[in-house]
Motif scaffolding. Structure first.
Motif, PDB file in Angstrom:
ATOM      1  N   SER A  92       0.600  -1.155  -0.199  1.00  0.00           N
ATOM      2  CA  SER A  92      -0.312   0.164   0.042  1.00  0.00           C
ATOM      3  C   SER A  92       0.736   1.350  -0.105  1.00  0.00           C
ATOM      4  O   SER A  92       2.003   0.921   0.351  1.00  0.00           O
ATOM      5  CB  SER A  92      -1.294   0.001   0.912  1.00  0.00           C
ATOM      6  N   PRO A  93       0.581   2.444  -0.514  1.00  0.00           N
ATOM      7  CA  PRO A  93       1.261   3.923  -0.776  1.00  0.00           C
ATOM      8  C   PRO A  93       1.416   3.780   1.159  1.00  0.00           C
ATOM      9  O   PRO A  93       0.738   3.551   1.773  1.00  0.00           O
ATOM     10  CB  PRO A  93       0.407   4.758  -1.499  1.00  0.00           C
ATOM     11  N   ARG A  94       3.049   4.239   1.099  1.00  0.00           N
ATOM     12  CA  ARG A  94       3.844   5.021   2.522  1.00  0.00           C
ATOM     13  C   ARG A  94       3.630   6.671   2.581  1.00  0.00           C
ATOM     14  O   ARG A  94       4.071   7.038   3.573  1.00  0.00           O
ATOM     15  CB  ARG A  94       4.395   4.679   2.583  1.00  0.00           C
ATOM     16  N   PHE A  95       3.025   6.491   1.918  1.00  0.00           N
ATOM     17  CA  PHE A  95       2.766   8.301   1.418  1.00  0.00           C
ATOM     18  C   PHE A  95       1.910   9.735   2.184  1.00  0.00           C
ATOM     19  O   PHE A  95       1.012   8.382   2.208  1.00  0.00           O
ATOM     20  CB  PHE A  95       2.757   8.855   0.908  1.00  0.00           C
ATOM     21  N   THR A  96       1.185  10.572   2.260  1.00  0.00           N
ATOM     22  CA  THR A  96      -0.126  10.910   2.938  1.00  0.00           C
ATOM     23  C   THR A  96      -0.606  11.806   1.893  1.00  0.00           C
ATOM     24  O   THR A  96       0.710  12.050   0.751  1.00  0.00           O
ATOM     25  CB  THR A  96       0.622  11.747   4.173  1.00  0.00           C
ATOM     26  N   SER A  97      -1.544  12.916   1.872  1.00  0.00           N
ATOM     27  CA  SER A  97      -1.723  13.408   0.667  1.00  0.00           C
ATOM     28  C   SER A  97      -1.738  14.754   1.054  1.00  0.00           C
ATOM     29  O   SER A  97      -1.232  15.413  -0.368  1.00  0.00           O
ATOM     30  CB  SER A  97      -3.825  13.161   0.974  1.00  0.00           C
ATOM     31  N   HIS A  98      -1.057  14.686   2.374  1.00  0.00           N
ATOM     32  CA  HIS A  98      -0.317  16.472   1.993  1.00  0.00           C
ATOM     33  C   HIS A  98       0.382  15.686   1.233  1.00  0.00           C
ATOM     34  O   HIS A  98       1.699  17.017   0.371  1.00  0.00           O
ATOM     35  CB  HIS A  98       0.041  16.414   3.215  1.00  0.00           C
ATOM     36  N   PHE A  99       2.179  14.573   1.366  1.00  0.00           N
ATOM     37  CA  PHE A  99       3.214  14.783   0.631  1.00  0.00           C
ATOM     38  C   PHE A  99       2.732  14.894  -1.470  1.00  0.00           C
ATOM     39  O   PHE A  99       3.796  15.480  -1.545  1.00  0.00           O
ATOM     40  CB  PHE A  99       3.774  12.992   0.522  1.00  0.00           C
ATOM     41  N   ILE A 100       2.075  13.741  -1.766  1.00  0.00           N
ATOM     42  CA  ILE A 100       1.006  13.766  -2.981  1.00  0.00           C
ATOM     43  C   ILE A 100       1.193  15.205  -3.546  1.00  0.00           C
ATOM     44  O   ILE A 100       1.476  15.844  -4.607  1.00  0.00           O
ATOM     45  CB  ILE A 100       0.081  13.598  -3.552  1.00  0.00           C
ATOM     46  N   ARG A 101       0.573  16.400  -2.242  1.00  0.00           N
ATOM     47  CA  ARG A 101      -0.454  17.535  -2.681  1.00  0.00           C
ATOM     48  C   ARG A 101       1.509  18.283  -3.230  1.00  0.00           C
ATOM     49  O   ARG A 101       1.412  19.262  -4.004  1.00  0.00           O
ATOM     50  CB  ARG A 101      -1.176  18.234  -2.124  1.00  0.00           C
ATOM     51  N   SER A 102       2.477  17.960  -2.289  1.00  0.00           N
ATOM     52  CA  SER A 102       3.047  18.900  -2.686  1.00  0.00           C
ATOM     53  C   SER A 102       4.746  18.146  -3.519  1.00  0.00           C
ATOM     54  O   SER A 102       5.128  19.773  -4.024  1.00  0.00           O
ATOM     55  CB  SER A 102       4.470  18.823  -1.156  1.00  0.00           C
ATOM     56  N   MET A 103       4.254  17.177  -3.846  1.00  0.00           N
ATOM     57  CA  MET A 103       5.584  16.712  -4.746  1.00  0.00           C
ATOM     58  C   MET A 103       4.863  17.208  -5.937  1.00  0.00           C
ATOM     59  O   MET A 103       5.513  17.592  -7.203  1.00  0.00           O
ATOM     60  CB  MET A 103       5.244  15.110  -4.472  1.00  0.00           C
ATOM     61  N   THR A 104       3.633  17.291  -6.395  1.00  0.00           N
ATOM     62  CA  THR A 104       2.766  17.710  -7.567  1.00  0.00           C
ATOM     63  C   THR A 104       2.980  19.175  -7.690  1.00  0.00           C
ATOM     64  O   THR A 104       2.698  20.038  -8.737  1.00  0.00           O
ATOM     65  CB  THR A 104       0.999  17.805  -7.334  1.00  0.00           C
ATOM     66  N   ARG A 105       3.266  19.982  -7.017  1.00  0.00           N
ATOM     67  CA  ARG A 105       4.097  21.572  -7.272  1.00  0.00           C
ATOM     68  C   ARG A 105       4.983  21.712  -7.250  1.00  0.00           C
ATOM     69  O   ARG A 105       5.573  23.289  -7.429  1.00  0.00           O
ATOM     70  CB  ARG A 105       3.462  22.420  -5.389  1.00  0.00           C
ATOM     71  N   ARG A 106       6.079  21.593  -6.252  1.00  0.00           N
ATOM     72  CA  ARG A 106       7.828  21.079  -6.579  1.00  0.00           C
ATOM     73  C   ARG A 106       8.358  20.234  -6.960  1.00  0.00           C
ATOM     74  O   ARG A 106       7.515  19.202  -6.256  1.00  0.00           O
ATOM     75  CB  ARG A 106       8.158  22.538  -6.070  1.00  0.00           C
ATOM     76  N   GLN A 107       9.267  20.657  -7.582  1.00  0.00           N
ATOM     77  CA  GLN A 107      10.613  19.468  -7.720  1.00  0.00           C
ATOM     78  C   GLN A 107      10.854  19.379  -5.869  1.00  0.00           C
ATOM     79  O   GLN A 107      11.224  20.369  -5.795  1.00  0.00           O
ATOM     80  CB  GLN A 107      11.320  19.986  -8.472  1.00  0.00           C
ATOM     81  N   HIS A 108      11.619  18.553  -5.768  1.00  0.00           N
ATOM     82  CA  HIS A 108      12.096  17.442  -4.588  1.00  0.00           C
ATOM     83  C   HIS A 108      13.511  17.119  -4.354  1.00  0.00           C
ATOM     84  O   HIS A 108      14.064  16.163  -4.940  1.00  0.00           O
ATOM     85  CB  HIS A 108      11.049  17.165  -3.717  1.00  0.00           C
ATOM     86  N   ASP A 109      14.097  17.069  -3.444  1.00  0.00           N
ATOM     87  CA  ASP A 109      15.688  16.888  -3.101  1.00  0.00           C
ATOM     88  C   ASP A 109      15.369  15.004  -2.647  1.00  0.00           C
ATOM     89  O   ASP A 109      13.981  15.616  -2.041  1.00  0.00           O
ATOM     90  CB  ASP A 109      16.514  17.290  -2.205  1.00  0.00           C
ATOM     91  N   ILE A 110      16.333  14.632  -2.810  1.00  0.00           N
ATOM     92  CA  ILE A 110      15.990  13.270  -2.448  1.00  0.00           C
ATOM     93  C   ILE A 110      15.859  13.227  -0.885  1.00  0.00           C
ATOM     94  O   ILE A 110      15.180  12.282  -0.258  1.00  0.00           O
ATOM     95  CB  ILE A 110      16.682  12.025  -3.087  1.00  0.00           C
ATOM     96  N   VAL A 111      16.020  14.326   0.081  1.00  0.00           N
ATOM     97  CA  VAL A 111      16.049  14.527   1.277  1.00  0.00           C
ATOM     98  C   VAL A 111      14.836  14.680   2.074  1.00  0.00           C
ATOM     99  O   VAL A 111      13.851  13.809   2.407  1.00  0.00           O
ATOM    100  CB  VAL A 111      16.898  15.884   2.634  1.00  0.00           C
ATOM    101  N   ASP A 112      14.246  15.230   0.407  1.00  0.00           N
ATOM    102  CA  ASP A 112      12.597  15.497   0.696  1.00  0.00           C
ATOM    103  C   ASP A 112      11.108  14.095   0.804  1.00  0.00           C
ATOM    104  O   ASP A 112      10.777  13.892   1.166  1.00  0.00           O
ATOM    105  CB  ASP A 112      11.739  16.766   0.074  1.00  0.00           C
ATOM    106  N   VAL A 113      11.931  13.828  -0.599  1.00  0.00           N
ATOM    107  CA  VAL A 113      11.083  12.024  -0.929  1.00  0.00           C
ATOM    108  C   VAL A 113      11.113  11.413   0.273  1.00  0.00           C
ATOM    109  O   VAL A 113      10.094  10.300   1.046  1.00  0.00           O
ATOM    110  CB  VAL A 113      11.332  11.610  -1.828  1.00  0.00           C
ATOM    111  N   LEU A 114      12.361  11.319   0.485  1.00  0.00           N
ATOM    112  CA  LEU A 114      12.549  10.584   2.156  1.00  0.00           C
ATOM    113  C   LEU A 114      11.783  10.878   2.877  1.00  0.00           C
ATOM    114  O   LEU A 114      11.197   9.801   4.009  1.00  0.00           O
ATOM    115  CB  LEU A 114      13.937  10.001   2.598  1.00  0.00           C
ATOM    116  N   LEU A 115      12.103  12.324   3.724  1.00  0.00           N
ATOM    117  CA  LEU A 115      10.913  12.851   4.953  1.00  0.00           C
ATOM    118  C   LEU A 115       9.703  12.061   4.648  1.00  0.00           C
ATOM    119  O   LEU A 115       8.632  12.001   5.694  1.00  0.00           O
ATOM    120  CB  LEU A 115      11.016  13.841   4.425  1.00  0.00           C
TER     121      LEU A 115
END
Length: 121
Positions: A92-115
């Motif tokens: 199952s997905p391990r991320f939150t809806s907040h994570f999905i929204r923030s990922m679609t708004r801007r590019q992220h570093d690997i640290v952001d993804v892991l967090l």
């Protein structure tokens, strides 16, 4: 690619008749072929990481429990195919809806993804 996955792929190409027979069987069982492929891929990668690197198995695949890593590491190819045909997604997905929204708004570093995966976002 690990030698084991390479061997599975070579075997699949050498046994196309068997593959198409299993594919037809999946449809006869009303199993979604895409769910089967997702499960198959996930389980093969999870088994590989569980055998080779417990930390990556936890971070990449979300397998936090040692007992689960041990069970997955001991799966045979037949076990994996049987589980993959269950018709139920094995992860199952391990991320939150907040994570999905923030990922679609801007590019992220690997640290952001892991967090995001760890729930610290």
């Amino acid at each position: 690619m690990t030698p084991e996955i390479d061997e599975v792929m070579k075997s699949a190409f050498n046994n196309l008749d068997d593959y198409f027979e299993r594919h037809a069987t999946l449809h006869n069982k009303a199993c979604d072929a895409e769910i089967y492929e997702l499960n198959l891929t996930w389980l093969i990668k999870a088994r590989e990481l569980a055998r080779e690197n417990a930390i990556l198995a936890e971070l990449m695949m979300g397998i936090a429990e040692e007992d689960m890593r041990l069970e997955i590491s001991q799966l045979s190819n037949e076990d994996i195919q049987h589980i993959a045909q269950s018709g139920w997604l094995c992860f199952s997905p391990r991320f939150t809806s907040h994570f999905i929204r923030s990922m679609t708004r801007r590019q992220h570093d690997i640290v952001d993804v892991l967090l995001g995966f760890s729930g610290s976002n």
